[in-house]
Design a protein around this motif. Structure first.
Motif, PDB file in Angstrom:
ATOM      1  N   PHE A 156     -28.391 -27.775 -43.695  1.00 47.62           N
ATOM      2  CA  PHE A 156     -29.738 -27.241 -43.497  1.00 47.62           C
ATOM      3  C   PHE A 156     -30.790 -28.216 -44.041  1.00 47.62           C
ATOM      4  O   PHE A 156     -31.833 -28.428 -43.423  1.00 47.62           O
ATOM      5  CB  PHE A 156     -29.897 -25.884 -44.192  1.00 47.62           C
ATOM      6  N   TRP A 159     -31.257 -31.226 -41.749  1.00 48.87           N
ATOM      7  CA  TRP A 159     -32.041 -30.872 -40.562  1.00 48.87           C
ATOM      8  C   TRP A 159     -33.530 -30.776 -40.895  1.00 48.87           C
ATOM      9  O   TRP A 159     -34.366 -31.306 -40.168  1.00 48.87           O
ATOM     10  CB  TRP A 159     -31.559 -29.539 -40.002  1.00 48.87           C
ATOM     11  N   MET A 184     -33.218 -30.894 -32.517  1.00 50.35           N
ATOM     12  CA  MET A 184     -33.327 -29.464 -32.213  1.00 50.35           C
ATOM     13  C   MET A 184     -32.031 -28.949 -31.592  1.00 50.35           C
ATOM     14  O   MET A 184     -31.584 -27.836 -31.900  1.00 50.35           O
ATOM     15  CB  MET A 184     -34.496 -29.243 -31.259  1.00 50.35           C
ATOM     16  N   ILE A 187     -29.312 -28.156 -34.197  1.00 49.55           N
ATOM     17  CA  ILE A 187     -29.552 -26.916 -34.944  1.00 49.55           C
ATOM     18  C   ILE A 187     -29.276 -25.697 -34.073  1.00 49.55           C
ATOM     19  O   ILE A 187     -28.593 -24.752 -34.496  1.00 49.55           O
ATOM     20  CB  ILE A 187     -31.005 -26.873 -35.459  1.00 49.55           C
ATOM     21  N   THR A 188     -29.814 -25.700 -32.856  1.00 49.72           N
ATOM     22  CA  THR A 188     -29.632 -24.521 -32.003  1.00 49.72           C
ATOM     23  C   THR A 188     -28.188 -24.359 -31.546  1.00 49.72           C
ATOM     24  O   THR A 188     -27.740 -23.239 -31.307  1.00 49.72           O
ATOM     25  CB  THR A 188     -30.571 -24.586 -30.787  1.00 49.72           C
ATOM     26  N   LEU A 191     -26.587 -22.594 -34.517  1.00 50.41           N
ATOM     27  CA  LEU A 191     -27.028 -21.205 -34.614  1.00 50.41           C
ATOM     28  C   LEU A 191     -26.590 -20.393 -33.397  1.00 50.41           C
ATOM     29  O   LEU A 191     -26.337 -19.189 -33.508  1.00 50.41           O
ATOM     30  CB  LEU A 191     -28.544 -21.151 -34.775  1.00 50.41           C
ATOM     31  N   ASN A 227     -33.145 -19.951 -31.136  1.00 49.78           N
ATOM     32  CA  ASN A 227     -34.453 -20.527 -31.456  1.00 49.78           C
ATOM     33  C   ASN A 227     -35.175 -19.719 -32.522  1.00 49.78           C
ATOM     34  O   ASN A 227     -35.797 -20.277 -33.444  1.00 49.78           O
ATOM     35  CB  ASN A 227     -35.320 -20.601 -30.188  1.00 49.78           C
ATOM     36  N   SER A 229     -33.766 -17.799 -34.762  1.00 53.23           N
ATOM     37  CA  SER A 229     -33.031 -18.012 -36.012  1.00 53.23           C
ATOM     38  C   SER A 229     -33.380 -19.356 -36.633  1.00 53.23           C
ATOM     39  O   SER A 229     -33.485 -19.474 -37.858  1.00 53.23           O
ATOM     40  CB  SER A 229     -31.520 -17.934 -35.754  1.00 53.23           C
ATOM     41  N   MET A 230     -33.561 -20.373 -35.797  1.00 54.15           N
ATOM     42  CA  MET A 230     -33.945 -21.693 -36.308  1.00 54.15           C
ATOM     43  C   MET A 230     -35.293 -21.632 -37.013  1.00 54.15           C
ATOM     44  O   MET A 230     -35.466 -22.204 -38.097  1.00 54.15           O
ATOM     45  CB  MET A 230     -33.997 -22.716 -35.169  1.00 54.15           C
ATOM     46  N   LEU A 234     -35.593 -22.619 -40.974  1.00 55.80           N
ATOM     47  CA  LEU A 234     -36.357 -23.781 -41.422  1.00 55.80           C
ATOM     48  C   LEU A 234     -37.631 -23.373 -42.139  1.00 55.80           C
ATOM     49  O   LEU A 234     -37.902 -23.806 -43.271  1.00 55.80           O
ATOM     50  CB  LEU A 234     -36.666 -24.686 -40.237  1.00 55.80           C
TER      51      LEU A 234
END
Length: 397
Positions: A156, A159, A184, A187-188, A191, A227, A229-230, A234
């Motif tokens: 995390f 990122w 991106m 990360i997605t 998740l 998205n 959740s990202m 963050l």
């Protein structure tokens, strides 16, 4: 205001956030002489408090949907709360807003205090505040809320540091930048796996809430849920990480403040608000105009990107007298004129959580140590669109 001269800067770009004194001088000059200013890429920057507030409040004219001005942004914006307008924004925000009400957030205090004490117990007399507390505390809290494993904290952090340090020459081209898309996408993808797992086997966490709830008769697909959740992951930790570092730096710059907080811990929330005013974690945001509009005497065409400067608004003497002075007792410090968390329908969903985490951290630190000062060593300030540092060596006494 600082006495630094704004020299040797590109005449058509703002100074970097890493040089705060120069940036503040530049913002003061823009407020006085060019309250709406167009940069080399055609972005219109807005600086005065009253104008920034209007941009943030008028969602019909200043949209958060950039699809009309940034082709290709639609996929990256699906389910992204900060890039949606009503009525979809209201429906999606409602999905998780219950988890961030003051009452629900207050119930997290025992866990936040437990984590804070455990992390500080491992600190010596000299330590890096970001490594020891400012990063691991909020990222652990938001990961637990989402239902993600704490063991993935290093991922995390990588990122967040990568994305918030990324430089793109023309912001309008960000969605087409391969580095942005790759970051991106990583990360997605991560998740998205969790969203699919929670859809098959829901538990009591925010990701389960996202994938099982209905919005206007339909459920979010995995891309939308990933998205969203990202954004929660963050923004849910970087805000507090930056805030805690900024708070310790501001307190260190104002002798006697630490001792005052040890004697009167009830003053900590006011100090946090003044730190947020002086050094908002996100110094600017962005909107897209849906029609021709006049701001401070300047006509901004439709389909333009507008950059309202939260940092500049918070340093506007028309809103905050003697704005460069650190004054936690100033009138209205916790009111709507302090724009660090935004204004209107996009006011930061996680503001109560960030304030709680910062308060508990400062309570525990001031009760534990007679003083904490910024030590020697590289601080590694962020550049670009966030205000704070990735490292902060401190000495506790």
């Amino acid at each position: 205001m600082s006495t630094n001269a704004v020299v040797d800067l590109p005449p058509d770009l703002p100074p970097d956030t890493a040089d705060l004194p120069v940036l503040l001088d530049w913002l003061a000059a823009r407020r006085a002489d060019a309250p709406v200013w167009r940069d080399r890429y055609g972005l219109h920057h807005v600086f005065r408090h009253a104008d920034v507030e209007v941009v943030l409040r008028d969602v019909a004219t200043f949209s958060s949907d950039f699809s009309a001005v940034m082709p290709g942004s639609e996929a990256m914006s699906k389910g992204m709360l900060t890039r949606l307008d009503p009525p979809e924004h209201k429906a999606l925000r409602h999905l998780v807003s219950a988890a961030f009400t003051p009452r629900r957030v207050a119930a997290l205090e025992p866990r936040i205090r437990e984590l804070t004490r455990s992390m500080l117990d491992g600190a010596g007399a000299s330590f890096d505040l970001v490594d020891t507390l400012a990063f691991p505390l909020p990222v652990t809290v938001i990961a637990e809320m989402l239902g993600l494993p704490a063991s993935d904290r290093p991922r995390f952090r990588g990122w967040a540091e990568g994305l918030f340090s990324m430089q793109v020459d023309d912001p309008k081209e960000a969605v087409a930048d391969p580095a942005v898309r790759d970051a991106m996408g990583e990360i997605t993808s991560y998740l998205g796996d969790w969203c699919r797992a929670r859809r098959a086997d829901p538990t009591d966490d925010l990701i389960s809430a996202l994938v099982t709830a209905e919005v206007d008769g339909r459920r979010l697909d995995d891309e939308e849920a990933a998205n969203f959740s990202m954004l929660l992951l963050l923004a849910g930790h970087i805000t507090t990480t930056l805030l805690l570092g900024n708070a310790v730096r501001v307190i260190d710059e104002n002798p006697g403040t630490w001792a005052g907080l040890r004697a009167e811990p009830s003053a900590i929330p006011s100090v946090i608000e003044e730190v947020l005013r002086l050094r908002p974690p996100f110094p600017m945001t962005a909107r897209a105009t849906t029609r021709d509009v006049e701001i401070a005497g300047t006509t901004v065409p439709a389909r333009s990107i507008v950059m309202p400067w939260l940092l500049s608004a918070n340093h506007d003497p028309d809103a905050h007298p003697d704005p460069e002075r650190f004054d936690p007792t100033r009138a209205g410090i916790g009111g709507g004129s302090q724009l660090a968390f935004g204004h209107g329908i996009h006011f930061c969903l996680g503001a109560p959580l960030a304030r709680l985490e910062a308060r508990v951290a400062l309570e525990e630190m001031t009760s534990r140590w007679a003083g904490v000062s910024v030590g020697e060593g590289e601080q590694r300030p962020y550049t670009g669109r966030v205000l704070g540092t990735r490292r902060l060596p401190v000495v506790a006494t």
